[in-house]
Scaffold this motif. Structure first.
Motif, PDB file in Angstrom:
ATOM      1  N   PRO A 241       0.905  -1.436  -0.030  1.00 22.92           N
ATOM      2  CA  PRO A 241      -0.085  -0.023   0.233  1.00 22.92           C
ATOM      3  C   PRO A 241       0.632   1.137   0.088  1.00 22.92           C
ATOM      4  O   PRO A 241       1.946   1.537   0.514  1.00 22.92           O
ATOM      5  CB  PRO A 241      -0.707  -0.189   1.113  1.00 22.92           C
ATOM      6  N   LEU A 242       0.547   2.198  -0.682  1.00 20.62           N
ATOM      7  CA  LEU A 242       1.234   3.467  -0.596  1.00 20.62           C
ATOM      8  C   LEU A 242       0.616   4.542   0.106  1.00 20.62           C
ATOM      9  O   LEU A 242      -0.442   4.204   0.960  1.00 20.62           O
ATOM     10  CB  LEU A 242       1.137   4.169  -2.028  1.00 20.62           C
ATOM     11  N   GLY A 243       1.222   5.625   0.575  1.00 20.27           N
ATOM     12  CA  GLY A 243       0.792   6.746   1.478  1.00 20.27           C
ATOM     13  C   GLY A 243      -0.728   6.979   1.298  1.00 20.27           C
ATOM     14  O   GLY A 243      -1.432   7.051   2.657  1.00 20.27           O
ATOM     15  N   ALA A 244      -1.503   6.899   0.272  1.00 16.58           N
ATOM     16  CA  ALA A 244      -3.023   7.331   0.454  1.00 16.58           C
ATOM     17  C   ALA A 244      -3.696   6.011   0.803  1.00 16.58           C
ATOM     18  O   ALA A 244      -5.085   6.306   1.280  1.00 16.58           O
ATOM     19  CB  ALA A 244      -3.451   7.700  -0.942  1.00 16.58           C
ATOM     20  N   ALA A 245      -3.115   4.732   1.027  1.00 15.30           N
ATOM     21  CA  ALA A 245      -3.901   3.757   1.509  1.00 15.30           C
ATOM     22  C   ALA A 245      -3.143   2.882   2.690  1.00 15.30           C
ATOM     23  O   ALA A 245      -3.658   1.844   2.901  1.00 15.30           O
ATOM     24  CB  ALA A 245      -4.409   2.776   0.278  1.00 15.30           C
ATOM     25  N   ASP A 246      -2.181   3.543   3.053  1.00 18.73           N
ATOM     26  CA  ASP A 246      -1.316   2.918   4.102  1.00 18.73           C
ATOM     27  C   ASP A 246      -2.112   2.945   5.404  1.00 18.73           C
ATOM     28  O   ASP A 246      -2.041   4.250   6.006  1.00 18.73           O
ATOM     29  CB  ASP A 246       0.117   3.618   4.011  1.00 18.73           C
ATOM     30  N   VAL A 247      -2.559   1.794   6.106  1.00 17.28           N
ATOM     31  CA  VAL A 247      -2.937   1.867   7.520  1.00 17.28           C
ATOM     32  C   VAL A 247      -2.018   1.115   8.446  1.00 17.28           C
ATOM     33  O   VAL A 247      -2.399   0.894   9.418  1.00 17.28           O
ATOM     34  CB  VAL A 247      -4.303   1.296   7.555  1.00 17.28           C
ATOM     35  N   SER A 248      -0.579   1.085   7.951  1.00 12.24           N
ATOM     36  CA  SER A 248       0.205   0.345   8.745  1.00 12.24           C
ATOM     37  C   SER A 248       0.620   1.230  10.063  1.00 12.24           C
ATOM     38  O   SER A 248       0.944   0.798  11.165  1.00 12.24           O
ATOM     39  CB  SER A 248       1.446  -0.034   7.881  1.00 12.24           C
ATOM     40  N   GLY A 249       0.575   2.418  10.056  1.00 10.96           N
ATOM     41  CA  GLY A 249       0.625   3.329  11.087  1.00 10.96           C
ATOM     42  C   GLY A 249      -0.496   2.949  12.194  1.00 10.96           C
ATOM     43  O   GLY A 249      -0.030   2.879  13.426  1.00 10.96           O
ATOM     44  N   LEU A 250      -1.535   2.823  11.851  1.00 10.08           N
ATOM     45  CA  LEU A 250      -2.758   2.508  12.911  1.00 10.08           C
ATOM     46  C   LEU A 250      -2.443   1.140  13.544  1.00 10.08           C
ATOM     47  O   LEU A 250      -2.509   1.003  14.776  1.00 10.08           O
ATOM     48  CB  LEU A 250      -3.977   2.564  12.203  1.00 10.08           C
TER      49      LEU A 250
ATOM     50  N   ALA B 112     -18.278  -0.453  21.024  1.00  5.19           N
ATOM     51  CA  ALA B 112     -17.669   0.604  20.644  1.00  5.19           C
ATOM     52  C   ALA B 112     -16.891   0.793  19.712  1.00  5.19           C
ATOM     53  O   ALA B 112     -16.166   1.697  19.169  1.00  5.19           O
ATOM     54  CB  ALA B 112     -16.709   0.742  22.104  1.00  5.19           C
ATOM     55  N   THR B 113     -16.772  -0.522  19.129  1.00  5.05           N
ATOM     56  CA  THR B 113     -15.992  -0.343  17.693  1.00  5.05           C
ATOM     57  C   THR B 113     -16.227   0.595  16.510  1.00  5.05           C
ATOM     58  O   THR B 113     -15.435   1.468  16.092  1.00  5.05           O
ATOM     59  CB  THR B 113     -15.880  -1.946  17.044  1.00  5.05           C
ATOM     60  N   PRO B 114     -17.571   0.715  16.229  1.00  3.32           N
ATOM     61  CA  PRO B 114     -17.939   1.539  15.077  1.00  3.32           C
ATOM     62  C   PRO B 114     -17.484   3.117  15.536  1.00  3.32           C
ATOM     63  O   PRO B 114     -16.914   3.877  14.661  1.00  3.32           O
ATOM     64  CB  PRO B 114     -19.348   1.365  15.130  1.00  3.32           C
ATOM     65  N   ALA B 115     -17.446   3.641  16.990  1.00  2.00           N
ATOM     66  CA  ALA B 115     -17.247   4.761  17.009  1.00  2.00           C
ATOM     67  C   ALA B 115     -15.741   5.040  17.055  1.00  2.00           C
ATOM     68  O   ALA B 115     -15.431   6.151  16.440  1.00  2.00           O
ATOM     69  CB  ALA B 115     -17.842   5.270  18.543  1.00  2.00           C
ATOM     70  N   LEU B 116     -15.054   4.066  17.422  1.00  2.00           N
ATOM     71  CA  LEU B 116     -13.466   4.253  17.148  1.00  2.00           C
ATOM     72  C   LEU B 116     -12.975   4.513  15.775  1.00  2.00           C
ATOM     73  O   LEU B 116     -12.303   5.248  15.291  1.00  2.00           O
ATOM     74  CB  LEU B 116     -13.020   3.010  17.903  1.00  2.00           C
ATOM     75  N   LEU B 117     -13.676   3.299  15.020  1.00  2.00           N
ATOM     76  CA  LEU B 117     -13.259   3.558  13.616  1.00  2.00           C
ATOM     77  C   LEU B 117     -13.423   4.611  12.840  1.00  2.00           C
ATOM     78  O   LEU B 117     -12.951   5.322  11.971  1.00  2.00           O
ATOM     79  CB  LEU B 117     -13.829   2.261  12.708  1.00  2.00           C
ATOM     80  N   ALA B 118     -14.805   5.349  13.314  1.00  2.00           N
ATOM     81  CA  ALA B 118     -15.229   6.609  12.469  1.00  2.00           C
ATOM     82  C   ALA B 118     -14.289   7.802  13.086  1.00  2.00           C
ATOM     83  O   ALA B 118     -13.765   8.421  12.311  1.00  2.00           O
ATOM     84  CB  ALA B 118     -16.459   7.027  13.124  1.00  2.00           C
ATOM     85  N   LYS B 119     -13.828   7.543  14.324  1.00  4.17           N
ATOM     86  CA  LYS B 119     -12.959   8.521  14.721  1.00  4.17           C
ATOM     87  C   LYS B 119     -11.533   8.344  13.940  1.00  4.17           C
ATOM     88  O   LYS B 119     -10.651   9.350  13.811  1.00  4.17           O
ATOM     89  CB  LYS B 119     -12.521   8.356  16.356  1.00  4.17           C
ATOM     90  N   ALA B 120     -10.963   7.204  13.800  1.00  2.00           N
ATOM     91  CA  ALA B 120      -9.743   6.721  13.446  1.00  2.00           C
ATOM     92  C   ALA B 120      -9.632   7.038  11.629  1.00  2.00           C
ATOM     93  O   ALA B 120      -8.416   7.281  11.346  1.00  2.00           O
ATOM     94  CB  ALA B 120      -9.282   5.258  13.670  1.00  2.00           C
ATOM     95  N   SER B 121     -10.842   6.917  11.151  1.00  2.00           N
ATOM     96  CA  SER B 121     -10.824   7.118   9.544  1.00  2.00           C
ATOM     97  C   SER B 121     -10.615   8.685   9.196  1.00  2.00           C
ATOM     98  O   SER B 121     -10.520   9.500   9.873  1.00  2.00           O
ATOM     99  CB  SER B 121     -12.063   6.708   9.043  1.00  2.00           C
ATOM    100  N   TYR B 122      -9.727   8.622   8.206  1.00  2.94           N
ATOM    101  CA  TYR B 122      -9.256   9.938   7.566  1.00  2.94           C
ATOM    102  C   TYR B 122      -8.418  10.427   8.510  1.00  2.94           C
ATOM    103  O   TYR B 122      -8.451  11.801   8.364  1.00  2.94           O
ATOM    104  CB  TYR B 122     -10.448  10.860   6.995  1.00  2.94           C
ATOM    105  N   THR B 123      -7.469   9.930   9.151  1.00  3.00           N
ATOM    106  CA  THR B 123      -6.545  10.721   9.877  1.00  3.00           C
ATOM    107  C   THR B 123      -5.032  10.264   9.290  1.00  3.00           C
ATOM    108  O   THR B 123      -4.972   9.388   8.349  1.00  3.00           O
ATOM    109  CB  THR B 123      -6.450  10.096  11.483  1.00  3.00           C
ATOM    110  N   GLU B 124      -4.022  10.927   9.909  1.00  2.82           N
ATOM    111  CA  GLU B 124      -2.970  10.526   9.560  1.00  2.82           C
ATOM    112  C   GLU B 124      -2.355   9.158   9.740  1.00  2.82           C
ATOM    113  O   GLU B 124      -1.527   8.609   8.810  1.00  2.82           O
ATOM    114  CB  GLU B 124      -1.773  11.401  10.094  1.00  2.82           C
ATOM    115  N   LEU B 125      -2.966   8.492  10.466  1.00  2.00           N
ATOM    116  CA  LEU B 125      -2.559   6.947  10.924  1.00  2.00           C
ATOM    117  C   LEU B 125      -3.581   6.244   9.848  1.00  2.00           C
ATOM    118  O   LEU B 125      -2.774   5.052   9.418  1.00  2.00           O
ATOM    119  CB  LEU B 125      -3.002   6.586  12.442  1.00  2.00           C
ATOM    120  N   ALA B 126      -4.439   6.427   9.603  1.00  2.00           N
ATOM    121  CA  ALA B 126      -5.561   5.705   8.624  1.00  2.00           C
ATOM    122  C   ALA B 126      -6.329   6.648   7.797  1.00  2.00           C
ATOM    123  O   ALA B 126      -7.258   7.313   7.720  1.00  2.00           O
ATOM    124  CB  ALA B 126      -6.506   4.900   9.347  1.00  2.00           C
TER     125      ALA B 126
END
Length: 650
Positions: free
Chosen positions: A68-77, A150-164
């Protein structure tokens, strides 16, 4: 026996409530990390956001993998979640083991009665393990259900961030939650195993004792385990030295955990000694309450150790992590100062021609950043690379190769950092197989090995022509060196008069340092936040358990003439002593790790300021102490109001 375990838990809900809460919260955090990790694994990246490369070398057969490249890289998360799960798992094991140990220690007379009526040591152990299983099953299921909700709320918070930087959707929760429940059961039974073994050694005569005094000696197995963990911690600490590279950071984060286990194993020896030492001022300035507090802490080292365990764990881990990130930021700032020779920096994609036409410019250096994928070490490694003009870069940066020469950086060649050379065994003259993000591949010859300075130089430096052949991006910043005889402030004014946003290198260094510290602060909150919250719950939980079990003790003390005020002060000094013992051990661990880490990170750098984040460290210490005192006093005050001396006869 299992029926007896269920009945015991049913009739002793208050005793096991603490273990239930501790394990349920632990499974909740593990389950949340597992379900979120499952969502990142299940994420289907678009074909355009990845590149397919052929991997060779290593122990595995050659194969094709998609990177995965930077635009799809979720390895940081994924990395952050794995660290959070590791820290949370350690705290969970520690807290659950402590709460079960405390529960068994407070039932010494009850276990003695069982032995008196004929229960064998094996039956006693099975009963304790059965109780642990009953509590663990209920707590693990409760924690897993809460994590699923609680998982859906955490995923919504983590999406479109620098880590994901993508939208994450919840994956099937059954496997990750089953793992979390299994981990909860395993942790509980592992934590209860030691307590069950200790319960099996309770003698029938203990049922006739009026005082709940613990055996003064530590067991052989406990000492052996303590020595083994201490030796492991010393080995890890010995590796925190100059030359270890970036591995010093994970070593500094995980060595405190091993030391915490070792110190807890030695608790029957350490707690009485440190308790007597810290009790000196209380005994000197009080008549009765200080002496009573000292006697309680010293005569029950295992109970005191159970109460101190969560305080020791979080203070040592949090303190070491705060120092690690603080020293890392200071070292990075020093590396920038030692490596950057140009006195002027132009941030942003300014035009080369605009800078070059300015009178007084001696050299202009702008690196072209691009990702590059190494494929010859058994896996695909996405690294940061930069294309440079060696002649210009040598005038604005400190580029003095340890081996080889930058004069050979032409064609298909590469200069690499010392750390990469050491970790992946690249030597001067070796060939490195790489793939670019445009899908093309190349074999690069290693022509130079450079000192590590990732704040200025990328891990891989390529010839500028090679970099431009695989990316259309230009430099993101320029380092500008004045011509001989031109003062840098004069050149700075000339650049600014041409609307070029030039700043002094010292100002750029300060901005980089502030950005790094802000990033570290965010990382600290993400890594330590869940563990700190859990530890706070554990501290309150364990102290509440301990205080609610002391009605009989308070009644006996009142019967002997002790006033309620004296008992309140005794509980206050006792909680302070337990907190002081734990915090002094946590401070010792933090100080040793910090000293070694600073030596390793600042070796070879000049004038690195000693930046200790005192406010953060004092906040951690004060919070732990206040939580300890509050959790001890809160249930004691109403308990003393309803406790009468005649209650000692019950």
């Amino acid at each position: 026996m299992f029926h007896l375990s269920r009945q015991t838990v049913r009739h002793g809900r208050s005793l096991y409530a603490g273990s239930f809460v501790a394990l349920a919260v632990g499974v909740f955090m593990l389950g949340l990390a597992a379900t979120t990790t499952a969502a990142t694994i299940a994420y289907k990246m678009p074909a355009g956001d990845s590149v397919r490369v052929h991997v060779t070398g290593g122990d595995m057969p050659d194969r094709w993998v998609r990177v995965p490249l930077g635009a799809a890289d979720v390895s940081g998360l994924q990395t952050i979640l794995s660290i959070i799960a590791t820290i949370s798992g350690f705290i969970t094991i520690f807290v659950v083991a402590s709460t079960f140990a405390f529960a068994v220690a407070s039932r010494r007379r009850e276990l003695g009665l069982l032995r008196l009526i004929g229960a064998t040591p094996r039956q006693t152990r099975r009963m304790i393990l059965g109780e642990a299983f009953v509590v663990a099953l209920a707590a693990s299921l409760a924690g897993a259900i809460a994590a699923a909700l609680a998982t859906p709320a955490l995923l919504a918070k983590a999406s479109y961030t620098e880590l994901a930087p993508v939208r994450l959707h919840a994956a099937s929760p059954w496997v990750p939650l089953a793992i979390a429940v299994g981990a909860g059961l395993f942790v509980a039974l592992l934590g209860a195993r030691s307590a069950a073994r200790r319960a099996g050694r309770v003698a029938a005569i203990d049922a006739l004792r009026e005082a709940d005094l613990e055996p003064p000696k530590a067991g052989v197995l406990r000492i052996v385990l303590g020595v083994l963990f201490f030796a492991g911690a010393v080995t890890m600490l010995a590796l925190i030295r100059p030359g270890t590279g970036e591995a010093v950071v994970p070593l500094a984060m995980f060595a405190p955990m091993v030391l915490v286990i070792a110190f807890t194993a030695f608790a029957p020896l350490l707690v009485p000694s440190l308790g007597r030492l810290w009790a000196v001022p209380f005994v000197a300035f009080t008549r009765i309450s200080g002496r009573l507090a000292r006697a309680n802490v010293v005569s029950a080292p295992r109970r005191s150790a159970s109460l101190a365990a969560p305080i020791l764990a979080i203070s040592a881990i949090a303190g070491s992590m705060v120092l690690t990130l603080g020293f890392a930021a200071a070292a990075s700032t020093a590396i920038i100062r030692d490596t950057l020779r140009a006195p002027i920096v132009v941030p942003g994609p300014a035009l080369f021609e605009s800078i070059a036409r300015t009178p007084g410019v001696g050299a202009i250096d702008g690196g072209v950043d691009l990702p590059i994928i190494r494929t010859d070490r058994g896996d695909a490694y996405l690294d940061d690379a930069a294309g440079i003009d060696p002649l210009a870069a040598a005038k604005t940066r400190k580029l003095e190769p340890l081996e080889g020469s930058l004069a050979n950086l032409t064609g298909n060649s590469v200069a690499i950092a010392k750390e990469l050379s050491s970790f992946d065994n690249y030597r001067l003259g070796d060939t490195m197989k790489v793939a670019f993000t445009d899908g093309k591949t190349a074999n690069l010859r290693v022509v130079a090995i450079l000192p590590d300075a990732f704040e200025i130089n990328a891990q891989l430096l390529l010839p500028m022509a090679l970099a431009k052949a695989h990316t259309s991006d230009g430099p993101s910043q320029w380092f500008v060196q004045p011509a001989p005889g031109t003062p840098y402030d004069v050149l700075l004014s000339e650049l600014r008069e041409r609307d070029i946003k030039a700043i002094p290198a010292t100002e750029w260094e300060r901005q980089q340092s502030e950005g790094l510290r802000e990033g570290n602060q965010l990382g600290l909150i993400m890594l330590l936040g869940p563990a700190a919250l859990y530890s706070a719950i554990a501290i309150i939980n364990t102290l509440l358990m301990a205080s609610l079990q002391r009605r009989q003790e308070f009644a006996s003390a009142r019967l002997l003439g002790t006033t309620a005020a004296q008992l309140r002060r005794m509980v206050l000094w006792e909680a302070t002593l337990v907190g002081a013992v734990a915090l002094s051990l946590g401070t010792a661990i933090t100080a040793v790790v910090g000293m070694l880490l600073r030596r390793a990170m600042t070796d070879g750098l000049t004038a690195v300021p000693l930046t200790i984040p005192w406010p953060t460290l004092l906040t951690i210490t004060t919070t732990c102490l206040l939580l300890t005192i509050t959790a001890a006093l809160a249930p004691t005050l109403p308990l003393l109001r309803t406790t009468r001396p005649l209650g000692a006869e019950d």
